[in-house]
Design a protein around this motif. Sequence first.
Motif, PDB file in Angstrom:
ATOM      1  N   GLU A   1      11.971  33.358  -9.796  1.00 25.53           N
ATOM      2  CA  GLU A   1      11.880  33.756  -8.386  1.00 25.53           C
ATOM      3  C   GLU A   1      13.011  34.715  -8.027  1.00 25.53           C
ATOM      4  N   LEU A   2      14.211  34.389  -8.491  1.00 31.36           N
ATOM      5  CA  LEU A   2      15.367  35.227  -8.151  1.00 31.36           C
ATOM      6  C   LEU A   2      15.214  36.624  -8.750  1.00 31.36           C
ATOM      7  N   ALA A   3      14.712  36.674  -9.983  1.00 32.75           N
ATOM      8  CA  ALA A   3      14.530  37.980 -10.621  1.00 32.75           C
ATOM      9  C   ALA A   3      13.472  38.799  -9.879  1.00 32.75           C
ATOM     10  N   ALA A   4      12.381  38.138  -9.477  1.00 30.79           N
ATOM     11  CA  ALA A   4      11.313  38.854  -8.757  1.00 30.79           C
ATOM     12  C   ALA A   4      11.826  39.371  -7.420  1.00 30.79           C
ATOM     13  N   LEU A   5      12.622  38.556  -6.748  1.00 31.05           N
ATOM     14  CA  LEU A   5      13.176  38.995  -5.468  1.00 31.05           C
ATOM     15  C   LEU A   5      14.118  40.185  -5.668  1.00 31.05           C
ATOM     16  N   GLU A   6      14.894  40.129  -6.750  1.00 27.05           N
ATOM     17  CA  GLU A   6      15.836  41.213  -7.013  1.00 27.05           C
ATOM     18  C   GLU A   6      15.082  42.531  -7.211  1.00 27.05           C
ATOM     19  N   ARG A   7      13.946  42.454  -7.910  1.00 25.05           N
ATOM     20  CA  ARG A   7      13.140  43.657  -8.126  1.00 25.05           C
ATOM     21  C   ARG A   7      12.539  44.169  -6.824  1.00 25.05           C
ATOM     22  N   ALA A   8      12.098  43.235  -5.984  1.00 28.66           N
ATOM     23  CA  ALA A   8      11.382  43.635  -4.770  1.00 28.66           C
ATOM     24  C   ALA A   8      12.323  44.065  -3.644  1.00 28.66           C
TER      25      ALA A   8
ATOM     26  N   VAL B   1      17.750  36.824   0.482  1.00 23.82           N
ATOM     27  CA  VAL B   1      18.290  35.468   0.353  1.00 23.82           C
ATOM     28  C   VAL B   1      17.524  34.533   1.293  1.00 23.82           C
ATOM     29  N   THR B   2      17.274  35.005   2.503  1.00 18.89           N
ATOM     30  CA  THR B   2      16.545  34.193   3.484  1.00 18.89           C
ATOM     31  C   THR B   2      15.109  33.923   3.011  1.00 18.89           C
ATOM     32  N   GLN B   3      14.478  34.938   2.418  1.00 20.37           N
ATOM     33  CA  GLN B   3      13.120  34.733   1.893  1.00 20.37           C
ATOM     34  C   GLN B   3      13.138  33.694   0.766  1.00 20.37           C
ATOM     35  N   TYR B   4      14.174  33.758  -0.073  1.00 23.58           N
ATOM     36  CA  TYR B   4      14.300  32.801  -1.168  1.00 23.58           C
ATOM     37  C   TYR B   4      14.423  31.380  -0.623  1.00 23.58           C
TER      38      TYR B   4
ATOM     39  N   ARG C   1      18.692  17.695 -14.546  1.00 19.21           N
ATOM     40  CA  ARG C   1      18.639  18.421 -13.292  1.00 19.21           C
ATOM     41  C   ARG C   1      19.284  19.799 -13.485  1.00 19.21           C
ATOM     42  N   PRO C   2      18.469  20.804 -13.827  1.00 19.78           N
ATOM     43  CA  PRO C   2      19.033  22.144 -14.020  1.00 19.78           C
ATOM     44  C   PRO C   2      19.577  22.678 -12.699  1.00 19.78           C
ATOM     45  N   HIS C   3      20.532  23.614 -12.776  1.00 20.84           N
ATOM     46  CA  HIS C   3      21.051  24.236 -11.560  1.00 20.84           C
ATOM     47  C   HIS C   3      19.960  25.066 -10.891  1.00 20.84           C
ATOM     48  N   ALA C   4      20.132  25.280  -9.580  1.00 12.63           N
ATOM     49  CA  ALA C   4      19.118  26.026  -8.826  1.00 12.63           C
ATOM     50  C   ALA C   4      18.831  27.373  -9.470  1.00 12.63           C
ATOM     51  N   GLU C   5      19.889  28.080  -9.919  1.00 11.66           N
ATOM     52  CA  GLU C   5      19.684  29.428 -10.472  1.00 11.66           C
ATOM     53  C   GLU C   5      18.944  29.376 -11.808  1.00 11.66           C
ATOM     54  N   GLN C   6      18.957  28.198 -12.465  1.00 11.47           N
ATOM     55  CA  GLN C   6      18.172  28.052 -13.701  1.00 11.47           C
ATOM     56  C   GLN C   6      16.719  27.741 -13.354  1.00 11.47           C
ATOM     57  N   SER C   7      16.537  26.749 -12.464  1.00 15.94           N
ATOM     58  CA  SER C   7      15.167  26.348 -12.116  1.00 15.94           C
ATOM     59  C   SER C   7      14.383  27.497 -11.494  1.00 15.94           C
TER      60      SER C   7
END
Length: 365
Positions: A21-28, A44-47, A11-17
Motif C-alpha cells: 500500500e505504501l509503495a502504491a501511494l508513493e507512486r500515485a 498519509v491521510t489517505q493511507y 506481529r509485523p511492523h505496520a510498514e512491513q504489513s
Amino acid sequence: MTVSSPAPALRPHAEQSFAEELAALERADSRPRPPGWRLSPWAVTQYILGTTLQDGTEIAPKYIGARRVVEVAVATLATDRALLLLGVPGTAKTRLSEHLAAAVAGDSTLLVQGTAGTAEEAIRYGWNYARLLAEGPSQAALVPSPVMTAMAEGRPARVEELTRIPSDVQDALITVLSEKTLPVPELGTEVQAARGFNVIATANDRDRGVNDLSSALRRRFNTVVLPVPATVADELDIVTRRVADLGRSLELPEVPTSLAEIRRVVTVFRELREGATADGTAKVKSPSGTLSTAEAISVVTGGIALAAHFGDGTLRPADVAAGIHSAVVRDPVSDGVVWQEYLETVAREREGWEDFYRACREVSG
Ligand SMILES: Nc1ncnc2c1ncn2[C@@H]1O[C@H](COP(=O)(O)OP(=O)(O)OP(=O)(O)O)[C@@H](O)[C@H]1O
Ligand SMILES: [Mg+2]
C-alpha cells in the motif's frame, strides 16, 4: 538488531504489513512532500483513512473516525510542534501513532515505551559500559536512544504513555523539542535534528495526574484527542473490521460471524460504559474497567477462536459469554454485583437475548 527467525513474525511492523500500500501511494502521490517525508500529508491521510487509488490499489482504513482528526494530526507533524495523541484506553492512540510513523518515514520502530521506570537514557543516550571503561567516552561507546536516532536520521520518534514517565525524565524532551538538538557534553558534541524529525507521543486520559505534563512540555505539543466512537453503528463498524483483519492475520478458521452477536457485545459494552440502556429508558451501573472498543474486539476474536475450535463453527452467545464476563468483572465483588444486576434487569427482559442471558448466567455461576 534483528534476530532472523525461520517463522513469520507474529506481529509485523505496520510498514512491513502494508509495504505494498505504501509503495502504491508513493507512486500515485504527486503532491509536495515535507522534507524527509516519504509521502505528502494528503497521501498519509489517505493511507490512514483508506481509499481506492486510481490504479485500483485498495488502501485499507487503519483508523476509523473523523477525517478532520487525522488531518490535524498529520498537519501537526509537518510543523515544528510535536504531536500528542490523547484519549481513554482503547481509542487507537498507539495504532494511529504506529501507522503515522510508518507512512511518514517508512519506519515505526523508533519507540520509547513510557513507564515509571523510564530513565533519561531512553530519551537521550546511554553508554556501552565495557567500551566506556576500556576506551573512555567515544562515539563508538555511545548508545543512542530512539529519539537521538530519529533526530540524526530526520524521522519521527514515538513515545508511548508519555505521562507515565517521571517528570524529570520528561523534561529531557523539552530541549529536544525546543532547541531541536541533543548535546553530548562528554564528547563535546551535539546531535542536531535533521529535517523530518518530530515526536509522536501518546497519553492516556485516565492517567492524568500520574505525572502530569509540565506546562513547558505541553506547549511544545499539539494535542489531538481521539474520541470514543460516537454511535453504536461507528463502534460496530470498527469492531467488525478489526475482527476480520485479526482473524485473517491470526489465520483463524473461517467462522461465519453473525453481526447480531457482535452487535450484542458492542451494545453491552456501551450500555455499561455510559450507565444507561441504549434506548435511554433505564439507568445501569458502570463497572470499574474501561470496556473499550479494543476489549470488545478481543472478546469477539476470543469467541471466534472458541467457536472455530470447540463449537459448531458459528459464533454463539456461549462463545462470547466468558469473554464478556472477564472483561466486565475485574473486581469479583463490586463488578460482580454490577454485572448480575445488568443481567437480571436488562439482558433477561430483552427480546432475542434469552440464549445470551442463559450463557452468561452459566459463566457467572
Ligand atoms: N477508531 C478506531 N479505528 C480503528 N481501530 C480501532 C479504533 N478504536 C479502537 N481500535 C482498535 O483497538 C485496538 C487497540 O487500540 P490501541 O492499543 O491503539 O489503543 P490505545 O488508545 O493506545 O489504548 P491504551 O490507552 O490502552 O494504550 C486497535 O488495535 C484497533 O484494533
Ligand atoms: Mg496505547
